[in-house]
Scaffold this active site. Structure first.
Site, PDB file in Angstrom:
ATOM      1  N   HIS A   1       0.836  -1.199   0.000  1.00 29.91           N
ATOM      2  CA  HIS A   1       0.000   0.000   0.000  1.00 29.91           C
ATOM      3  C   HIS A   1       0.875   1.255   0.000  1.00 29.91           C
ATOM      4  O   HIS A   1       2.044   1.212   0.368  1.00 29.91           O
ATOM      5  CB  HIS A   1      -0.848   0.077   1.278  1.00 29.91           C
ATOM      6  CG  HIS A   1      -1.627  -1.144   1.607  1.00 29.91           C
ATOM      7  ND1 HIS A   1      -2.993  -1.211   1.455  1.00 29.91           N
ATOM      8  CD2 HIS A   1      -1.247  -2.342   2.131  1.00 29.91           C
ATOM      9  CE1 HIS A   1      -3.424  -2.391   1.864  1.00 29.91           C
ATOM     10  NE2 HIS A   1      -2.385  -3.096   2.270  1.00 29.91           N
ATOM     11  N   TYR A   2       0.271   2.394  -0.380  1.00 27.47           N
ATOM     12  CA  TYR A   2       0.854   3.688  -0.019  1.00 27.47           C
ATOM     13  C   TYR A   2      -0.094   4.381   0.953  1.00 27.47           C
ATOM     14  O   TYR A   2      -1.289   4.080   1.021  1.00 27.47           O
ATOM     15  CB  TYR A   2       1.193   4.556  -1.220  1.00 27.47           C
ATOM     16  CG  TYR A   2       0.096   4.924  -2.188  1.00 27.47           C
ATOM     17  CD1 TYR A   2      -1.197   5.257  -1.790  1.00 27.47           C
ATOM     18  CD2 TYR A   2       0.372   5.000  -3.558  1.00 27.47           C
ATOM     19  CE1 TYR A   2      -2.174   5.643  -2.701  1.00 27.47           C
ATOM     20  CE2 TYR A   2      -0.598   5.373  -4.476  1.00 27.47           C
ATOM     21  CZ  TYR A   2      -1.861   5.700  -4.033  1.00 27.47           C
ATOM     22  OH  TYR A   2      -2.822   6.080  -4.943  1.00 27.47           O
ATOM     23  N   THR A   3       0.457   5.340   1.729  1.00 29.24           N
ATOM     24  CA  THR A   3      -0.318   5.912   2.831  1.00 29.24           C
ATOM     25  C   THR A   3      -1.088   7.178   2.462  1.00 29.24           C
ATOM     26  O   THR A   3      -2.070   7.522   3.120  1.00 29.24           O
ATOM     27  CB  THR A   3       0.601   6.265   4.011  1.00 29.24           C
ATOM     28  OG1 THR A   3       1.550   7.270   3.587  1.00 29.24           O
ATOM     29  CG2 THR A   3       1.350   5.035   4.514  1.00 29.24           C
TER      30      THR A   3
ATOM     31  N   GLU B   1       2.544  -0.905   4.531  1.00 27.72           N
ATOM     32  CA  GLU B   1       2.280   0.461   4.092  1.00 27.72           C
ATOM     33  C   GLU B   1       3.602   1.189   3.853  1.00 27.72           C
ATOM     34  O   GLU B   1       4.562   1.027   4.611  1.00 27.72           O
ATOM     35  CB  GLU B   1       1.469   1.226   5.142  1.00 27.72           C
ATOM     36  CG  GLU B   1       0.042   0.749   5.325  1.00 27.72           C
ATOM     37  CD  GLU B   1      -0.931   1.422   4.357  1.00 27.72           C
ATOM     38  OE1 GLU B   1      -0.474   2.243   3.530  1.00 27.72           O
ATOM     39  OE2 GLU B   1      -2.135   1.129   4.459  1.00 27.72           O
TER      40      GLU B   1
ATOM     41  N   HIS C   1      -2.641  -3.235  -3.315  1.00 28.56           N
ATOM     42  CA  HIS C   1      -4.005  -3.030  -2.815  1.00 28.56           C
ATOM     43  C   HIS C   1      -4.989  -2.904  -3.979  1.00 28.56           C
ATOM     44  O   HIS C   1      -6.121  -3.390  -3.910  1.00 28.56           O
ATOM     45  CB  HIS C   1      -4.042  -1.775  -1.941  1.00 28.56           C
ATOM     46  CG  HIS C   1      -5.221  -1.714  -1.039  1.00 28.56           C
ATOM     47  ND1 HIS C   1      -5.494  -0.628  -0.233  1.00 28.56           N
ATOM     48  CD2 HIS C   1      -6.238  -2.590  -0.806  1.00 28.56           C
ATOM     49  CE1 HIS C   1      -6.598  -0.849   0.452  1.00 28.56           C
ATOM     50  NE2 HIS C   1      -7.078  -2.028   0.129  1.00 28.56           N
TER      51      HIS C   1
ATOM     52  N   ASP D   1      -3.536   2.113  -4.959  1.00 31.16           N
ATOM     53  CA  ASP D   1      -2.192   1.958  -4.403  1.00 31.16           C
ATOM     54  C   ASP D   1      -1.660   0.530  -4.582  1.00 31.16           C
ATOM     55  O   ASP D   1      -2.455  -0.405  -4.663  1.00 31.16           O
ATOM     56  CB  ASP D   1      -2.163   2.369  -2.926  1.00 31.16           C
ATOM     57  CG  ASP D   1      -3.184   1.632  -2.055  1.00 31.16           C
ATOM     58  OD1 ASP D   1      -4.334   1.475  -2.486  1.00 31.16           O
ATOM     59  OD2 ASP D   1      -2.814   1.226  -0.938  1.00 31.16           O
TER      60      ASP D   1
END
Length: 297
Positions: free
Chosen positions: A46-48, A115, A163, A173
Site C-alpha cells: 500500500h501507499y499511505t 504500508e 491493494h 495503491d
C-alpha cells in the site's frame, strides 16, 4: 545396563506423548495431521497518502492498521534501514478492507500488509494525475522485508500484490510510480516475460481493441475474481483493467481492453498459472453461455 537405558528411553517417549494439562481438560498431541497450510499466503502493498507523522497516527490510532510501515526516509542502524512493525504477524491487521483474489475474500485474513509512506497522486485542473515517486531507500528497505516474509511463509512471487489488485473498484495503491518490474528482478511479485508477451500479441498493434469477454475471462482466471463476465466495458471491468495496467503496464492505465493488455495477462497465465487449464476454463464458460442462451436465461 542396556536394559535400564532402554526403559529410560521408553519412559521419555511415553512422557512426550502424554496429555498435557490445561484448565479443565487435557490435550493429547499423539496425532498430527498433514492437512494444513500457512495462514499467511499473500503480501499486500500500500501507499499511505500521508506524511510520516500522520501515517503513524492513522495506522496506530485510526480505524485501519498494517503489519509494517516504511517511513519516507527510514532511519539507519548498522547501515541498514529501519522498518516499523505496528502489528505482530500473528494478528490480523486491518489493511485490505473489502478485497478478493482468486478464491480468497477478505484478504486481511490471509495476508501481511505493508504500508509505504507516499503521497499517492495529485490532480491538475484538467484531471491529469501526477504520481509521487518512492524514495530509493524505501525500496531498499522493502526488498529484504518482503523476501524475509516470503521465505518464512513459503509465499510464491505472484502472491505479492498491490491493494489495487485485490480491491480494484476502490483503490489505486501502491500506484503508477511503484517499481513492480524492479521488485520482480529480485524475485518479488509477478512480471511477464517480454518474449511471451510478443508471442501473444501476434503482430497486432498494442492499442488494437480485443475481445472484452475473453479478456474478462483471462483476468478472472489469473486472479481478479471480482471482474464480471459481461462482454461489456462496464465500470467494474474498466476498474479492473486499470488496476491490472497499474501493476503490469503503467505506461498506459486508461482501462482500455487492448491487445497488449490481453497479451500480458496471457503471458502471466502461462508463467504463473496453467494455459491448458485456462483453455479448459474458457471452454467450460462457453458451454455455460451456450446453454444459457438456448434456454433464454
Amino acid at each position: 545396563m542396556y536394559k535400564g537405558i532402554g526403559i529410560f528411553i521408553i519412559f521419555l517417549l511415553i512422557g512426550c506423548s502424554s496429555p498435557s494439562s490445561q484448565t479443565g481438560y487435557y490435550l493429547d498431541h499423539s496425532y498430527s495431521s498433514k492437512n494444513t497450510s500457512e495462514r499467511i499466503q499473500y503480501v499486500v502493498l500500500h501507499y499511505t497518502v500521508s506524511d510520516d507523522e500522520q501515517s503513524i497516527k492513522i495506522l496506530t490510532k485510526g480505524k485501519v492498521s498494517s503489519h509494517y510501515l516504511i517511513p519516507s526516509q527510514p532511519q539507519q542502524k548498522n547501515n541498514q534501514p529501519i522498518v516499523l512493525q505496528l502489528v505482530p504477524e500473528s494478528l490480523k491487521a486491518w489493511h485490505a478492507g473489502d478485497s478478493r483474489w482468486l478464491y480468497h475474500t477478505s484478504m486481511n485474513d490471509s495476508s501481511i500488509g505493508i504500508e509505504i509512506v507516499n503521497g499517492g497522486f495529485s490532480d491538475d485542473k484538467k484531471g491529469n494525475k501526477t504520481w509521487a515517486p518512492f524514495n530509493d531507500i524505501q525500496i531498499v528497505a522493502l526488498i529484504p522485508l518482503v523476501k524475509d516474509i516470503m521465505r518464512r511463509y513459503n509465499i510464491p512471487p505472484e502472491n505479492i500484490l498491490g491493494h489495487s489488485d485485490v480491491a480494484p473498484r476502490r483503490k489505486q495503491d501502491p500506484g503508477r510510480a511503484f517499481p513492480w518490474q524492479r521488485l520482480s528482478q529480485q524475485g518479488i511479485g509477478a512480471w511477464p516475460d517480454p518474449k511471451t508477451v510478443t508471442k501473444y500479441l501476434a503482430g497486432r498493434n498494442v492499442n488494437e481493441p480485443t475481445n472484452i469477454l475473453q479478456l474478462q475471462k483471462a483476468l478472472k482466471f489469473y486472479g481478479y475474481s471480482g471482474i464480471p463476465l459481461t462482454g461489456k466495458l462496464d465500470r467494474e471491468t474498466q476498474s479492473t483493467l486499470r488496476a491490472f495496467q497499474l501493476h503490469f503496464r503503467p505506461r498506459d492505465i486508461d482501462g482500455h481492453a487492448d491487445a497488449e493488455t490481453e497479451a500480458i495477462v496471457f503471458a502471466l497465465i502461462e508463467k504463473y498459472r496453467d494455459m491448458s487449464r485456462f483453455k479448459a476454463y474458457q471452454q467450460k464458460k462457453q458451454s455455460e453461455e451456450s446453454f444459457s442462451n438456448q434456454h433464454g436465461d
